[in-house]
Design a protein around this motif. Structure first.
Motif, PDB file in Angstrom:
ATOM      1  N   LEU A 266       0.833  -1.203   0.000  1.00 45.56           N
ATOM      2  CA  LEU A 266       0.000   0.000   0.000  1.00 45.56           C
ATOM      3  C   LEU A 266       0.873   1.260   0.000  1.00 45.56           C
ATOM      4  CD1 LEU A 266      -2.685  -1.133   2.612  1.00 45.56           C
ATOM      5  CD2 LEU A 266      -3.065  -0.790   0.160  1.00 45.56           C
ATOM      6  N   LEU A 267       1.869   1.301   0.868  1.00 46.00           N
ATOM      7  CA  LEU A 267       2.761   2.460   0.937  1.00 46.00           C
ATOM      8  C   LEU A 267       3.506   2.656  -0.386  1.00 46.00           C
ATOM      9  CD1 LEU A 267       4.285   1.828   4.488  1.00 46.00           C
ATOM     10  CD2 LEU A 267       2.656   3.632   3.894  1.00 46.00           C
ATOM     11  N   HIS A 268       3.992   1.564  -0.939  1.00 49.84           N
ATOM     12  CA  HIS A 268       4.722   1.597  -2.211  1.00 49.84           C
ATOM     13  C   HIS A 268       3.848   2.195  -3.315  1.00 49.84           C
ATOM     14  CE1 HIS A 268       7.775  -0.074  -5.055  1.00 49.84           C
ATOM     15  NE2 HIS A 268       6.736  -0.134  -5.868  1.00 49.84           N
ATOM     16  N   THR A 269       2.617   1.738  -3.375  1.00 45.55           N
ATOM     17  CA  THR A 269       1.700   2.185  -4.441  1.00 45.55           C
ATOM     18  C   THR A 269       1.322   3.642  -4.270  1.00 45.55           C
ATOM     19  OG1 THR A 269       0.832  -0.068  -4.623  1.00 45.55           O
ATOM     20  CG2 THR A 269      -0.510   1.708  -5.576  1.00 45.55           C
ATOM     21  N   ILE A 270       1.079   4.057  -3.034  1.00 43.77           N
ATOM     22  CA  ILE A 270       0.706   5.458  -2.799  1.00 43.77           C
ATOM     23  C   ILE A 270       1.834   6.396  -3.198  1.00 43.77           C
ATOM     24  CG2 ILE A 270       0.240   7.152  -0.973  1.00 43.77           C
ATOM     25  CD1 ILE A 270      -1.409   4.858   0.376  1.00 43.77           C
ATOM     26  N   ILE A 271       3.070   6.035  -2.890  1.00 43.16           N
ATOM     27  CA  ILE A 271       4.188   6.895  -3.281  1.00 43.16           C
ATOM     28  C   ILE A 271       4.285   6.991  -4.798  1.00 43.16           C
ATOM     29  CG2 ILE A 271       6.718   6.959  -3.386  1.00 43.16           C
ATOM     30  CD1 ILE A 271       6.765   6.385  -0.415  1.00 43.16           C
ATOM     31  N   HIS A 272       4.106   5.892  -5.483  1.00 40.05           N
ATOM     32  CA  HIS A 272       4.120   5.949  -6.953  1.00 40.05           C
ATOM     33  C   HIS A 272       2.979   6.823  -7.466  1.00 40.05           C
ATOM     34  CE1 HIS A 272       7.315   3.313  -8.553  1.00 40.05           C
ATOM     35  NE2 HIS A 272       7.257   2.758  -7.358  1.00 40.05           N
ATOM     36  N   HIS A 273       1.813   6.683  -6.866  1.00 36.18           N
ATOM     37  CA  HIS A 273       0.673   7.528  -7.241  1.00 36.18           C
ATOM     38  C   HIS A 273       0.994   9.001  -7.026  1.00 36.18           C
ATOM     39  CE1 HIS A 273      -3.207   9.508  -7.102  1.00 36.18           C
ATOM     40  NE2 HIS A 273      -2.978   9.831  -5.840  1.00 36.18           N
ATOM     41  N   ASN A 274       1.493   9.332  -5.844  1.00 37.07           N
ATOM     42  CA  ASN A 274       1.826  10.721  -5.543  1.00 37.07           C
ATOM     43  C   ASN A 274       2.823  11.281  -6.557  1.00 37.07           C
ATOM     44  OD1 ASN A 274       0.257  10.374  -3.272  1.00 37.07           O
ATOM     45  ND2 ASN A 274       1.935  10.471  -1.808  1.00 37.07           N
ATOM     46  N   CYS A 275       3.857  10.499  -6.846  1.00 41.37           N
ATOM     47  CA  CYS A 275       4.901  10.965  -7.753  1.00 41.37           C
ATOM     48  C   CYS A 275       4.378  11.135  -9.181  1.00 41.37           C
ATOM     49  CB  CYS A 275       6.087  10.004  -7.726  1.00 41.37           C
ATOM     50  SG  CYS A 275       6.966  10.006  -6.141  1.00 41.37           S
ATOM     51  N   GLN A 276       3.485  10.264  -9.598  1.00 41.22           N
ATOM     52  CA  GLN A 276       2.891  10.405 -10.926  1.00 41.22           C
ATOM     53  C   GLN A 276       2.107  11.708 -11.038  1.00 41.22           C
ATOM     54  OE1 GLN A 276       0.569   6.940 -11.961  1.00 41.22           O
ATOM     55  NE2 GLN A 276       2.354   5.581 -12.011  1.00 41.22           N
ATOM     56  N   GLN A 277       1.340  12.029  -9.997  1.00 35.87           N
ATOM     57  CA  GLN A 277       0.533  13.248 -10.026  1.00 35.87           C
ATOM     58  C   GLN A 277       1.415  14.501  -9.983  1.00 35.87           C
ATOM     59  OE1 GLN A 277      -2.637  13.547 -10.703  1.00 35.87           O
ATOM     60  NE2 GLN A 277      -2.913  11.324 -10.817  1.00 35.87           N
ATOM     61  N   ILE A 278       2.480  14.457  -9.189  1.00 27.81           N
ATOM     62  CA  ILE A 278       3.407  15.586  -9.131  1.00 27.81           C
ATOM     63  C   ILE A 278       4.074  15.788 -10.496  1.00 27.81           C
ATOM     64  CG2 ILE A 278       5.603  16.390  -8.146  1.00 27.81           C
ATOM     65  CD1 ILE A 278       4.708  14.831  -5.545  1.00 27.81           C
ATOM     66  N   ALA A 279       4.568  14.706 -11.069  1.00 21.55           N
ATOM     67  CA  ALA A 279       5.253  14.799 -12.364  1.00 21.55           C
ATOM     68  C   ALA A 279       4.298  15.296 -13.447  1.00 21.55           C
ATOM     69  CB  ALA A 279       5.832  13.440 -12.743  1.00 21.55           C
ATOM     70  N   PHE A 280       3.064  14.842 -13.414  1.00 23.61           N
ATOM     71  CA  PHE A 280       2.072  15.279 -14.388  1.00 23.61           C
ATOM     72  C   PHE A 280       1.843  16.784 -14.285  1.00 23.61           C
ATOM     73  CE2 PHE A 280      -2.466  16.051 -15.458  1.00 23.61           C
ATOM     74  CZ  PHE A 280      -2.402  15.735 -16.813  1.00 23.61           C
ATOM     75  N   SER A 281       1.761  17.279 -13.046  1.00 18.26           N
ATOM     76  CA  SER A 281       1.544  18.713 -12.823  1.00 18.26           C
ATOM     77  C   SER A 281       2.706  19.538 -13.372  1.00 18.26           C
ATOM     78  CB  SER A 281       1.371  18.990 -11.329  1.00 18.26           C
ATOM     79  OG  SER A 281       0.222  18.345 -10.827  1.00 18.26           O
ATOM     80  N   ILE A 282       3.924  19.038 -13.196  1.00 23.97           N
ATOM     81  CA  ILE A 282       5.103  19.769 -13.666  1.00 23.97           C
ATOM     82  C   ILE A 282       5.232  19.693 -15.185  1.00 23.97           C
ATOM     83  CG2 ILE A 282       7.639  19.766 -13.634  1.00 23.97           C
ATOM     84  CD1 ILE A 282       7.425  18.941 -10.661  1.00 23.97           C
ATOM     85  N   LYS A 283       4.982  18.534 -15.759  1.00 28.30           N
ATOM     86  CA  LYS A 283       5.102  18.368 -17.212  1.00 28.30           C
ATOM     87  C   LYS A 283       4.139  19.285 -17.958  1.00 28.30           C
ATOM     88  CE  LYS A 283       6.722  13.558 -17.109  1.00 28.30           C
ATOM     89  NZ  LYS A 283       6.325  12.138 -17.299  1.00 28.30           N
ATOM     90  N   LYS A 284       2.980  19.549 -17.365  1.00 28.53           N
ATOM     91  CA  LYS A 284       2.001  20.435 -18.006  1.00 28.53           C
ATOM     92  C   LYS A 284       2.566  21.835 -18.228  1.00 28.53           C
ATOM     93  CE  LYS A 284      -1.509  20.068 -15.228  1.00 28.53           C
ATOM     94  NZ  LYS A 284      -2.862  20.245 -14.639  1.00 28.53           N
ATOM     95  N   GLU A 285       3.539  22.216 -17.406  1.00 29.84           N
ATOM     96  CA  GLU A 285       4.110  23.567 -17.505  1.00 29.84           C
ATOM     97  C   GLU A 285       5.306  23.631 -18.450  1.00 29.84           C
ATOM     98  OE1 GLU A 285       2.224  25.729 -16.284  1.00 29.84           O
ATOM     99  OE2 GLU A 285       1.018  24.225 -15.230  1.00 29.84           O
ATOM    100  N   LYS A 286       5.620  22.506 -19.109  1.00 34.92           N
ATOM    101  CA  LYS A 286       6.689  22.450 -20.113  1.00 34.92           C
ATOM    102  C   LYS A 286       7.996  23.088 -19.608  1.00 34.92           C
ATOM    103  CE  LYS A 286       3.474  22.413 -24.023  1.00 34.92           C
ATOM    104  NZ  LYS A 286       2.282  22.156 -23.206  1.00 34.92           N
TER     105      LYS A 286
END
Length: 359
Positions: free
Chosen positions: A256-276
């Motif tokens: 559960l902890l492993h998956t949540i961290i991957h989820h969090n990191c995916q959302q953070i990276a997505f937010s940053i990538k949107k700003e090019k």
């Protein structure tokens, strides 16, 4: 302009404890400078921890009593800190502890009565930094971006990993900031079930494996589709996230902890990538999650190559928010803008904070 001596107080959604930071703040030319001179975190005793954790469900009378009691407690901790280190300050700037945050309904509340805090500490207190912005139609959060902009201007992105994750950056000559979503709140929720306050260094999460169905359900949360400005808090976690986690209660805590961290990191990276981001863009990472090496290492794998992840000193990681509230207090005294409408969505920029003088 004078050099200010300020005590910043911060209690975050992860309920790690009360952060106290004695800060010096001054201007050189057009640039703000700071130093964090002494700082500590005071863990919450179990009774107070439980009261703050469940403040959202208290009756109005019990909630008001906790507001006063907690304010008095804050003042006592501040006074003890100042006396121990033989420090005098111009004032105390206190964020308090957020018990309710529903800006769409015009509601936000930070526990820690300013008058009680002033009386217990014997110092001038500035608190209640959020309600004016909410009254102006804003989210009342996040507030730290004014500090990101003026104290940490050399970093293009500033990411905070507290109970929730938030980010700030300049875009088209305006400061943009918003709560991305989850950070330590679900991690601490899960470790509490096995008697741990948190997963030190991400050691448990590192041993886990990905749960694809949990990852899919977390990534599908409606909040992530909302445009900024936006903010969230414990209400959202309680209503939308805990029910998902409980579906997987038979899974191992490590997975559960492993998956949540991957989820969090995916959302953070997505937010940053949107700003090019362009090449050699710096991402400053602070908050408790910055001390979790599995978290930061995993985040690096999702970030675009243009991003350079910067993990600062432990003092900055731990006390950046307390520093920024001290800074917001200085801006309040100087009658300068300390909340940006470009961040919160309010009808105008504002100079927020309520002053309380001890009798």
């Amino acid at each position: 302009m004078k050099k200010y001596s300020v005590l910043g107080l911060m209690s975050g959604t992860s309920l790690d404890g009360l952060d106290i930071a004695h800060c010096s703040l001054w201007q050189e030319g057009n640039e703000w400078k700071f130093s964090i001179n002494q700082a500590t975190t005071i863990p919450y005793q179990e009774q107070l921890y439980q009261q703050l954790k469940h403040a959202i469900i208290l009756s109005p009378a019990a909630h008001q009593q906790l507001h006063i009691t907690y304010g008095t407690w804050l003042g006592a901790q501040a006074k003890n800190f100042l006396d121990t280190h033989h420090i005098s300050v111009d004032f105390i700037a206190s964020h308090g502890h957020t018990s309710h945050h529903r800006p769409a309904e015009g509601i936000t509340f930070q526990l820690g009565d300013g008058k009680a805090l002033a009386e217990a500490s014997g110092c001038i207190v500035i608190n209640d930094f959020r309600t004016l912005d909410v009254a102006l139609g804003g989210q009342g959060a996040p507030l730290v971006p004014i500090g990101d902009k003026l104290l940490f201007a050399s970093h293009q992105f500033c990411l905070n990993l507290g109970g929730i994750s938030n980010i700030s950056f300049d875009k088209e000559e305006k400061r943009i900031a918003y709560d991305i979503g989850l950070a330590n709140m679900p991690l601490n929720y899960l470790t509490a079930k096995i008697g741990l306050a948190y997963d030190e260094n991400g050691n448990l999460a590192r041993q886990g494996t990905l749960l694809p169905d949990l990852l899919r359900q977390l990534n599908a949360l409606t909040y992530y589709q909302l445009p900024y400005p936006k903010s969230t808090g414990y209400e959202w976690f309680r209503a939308a996230v805990i029910p998902i986690l409980e579906k997987f209660k038979d899974a191992s805590t490590k997975d559960l902890l492993h998956t949540i961290i991957h989820h969090n990191c995916q959302q953070i990276a997505f937010s940053i990538k949107k700003e090019k981001p362009i090449i050699n863009t710096q991402l400053l990472v602070t908050g408790g999650g910055a001390l979790n090496t599995f978290y930061t290492q995993t985040l690096t794998t999702y970030l675009p190559e243009a991003i350079q992840l910067i993990v600062p000193s432990k003092t900055i990681i731990d006390y950046k928010e307390a520093l920024v509230f001290a800074f917001m207090g200085v801006l309040r005294v100087e009658n300068q803008i300390n909340i940006l409408k470009s961040v919160t969505g309010a009808s105008r920029d504002s100079c927020s904070g309520v002053l309380h003088h001890p009798n």
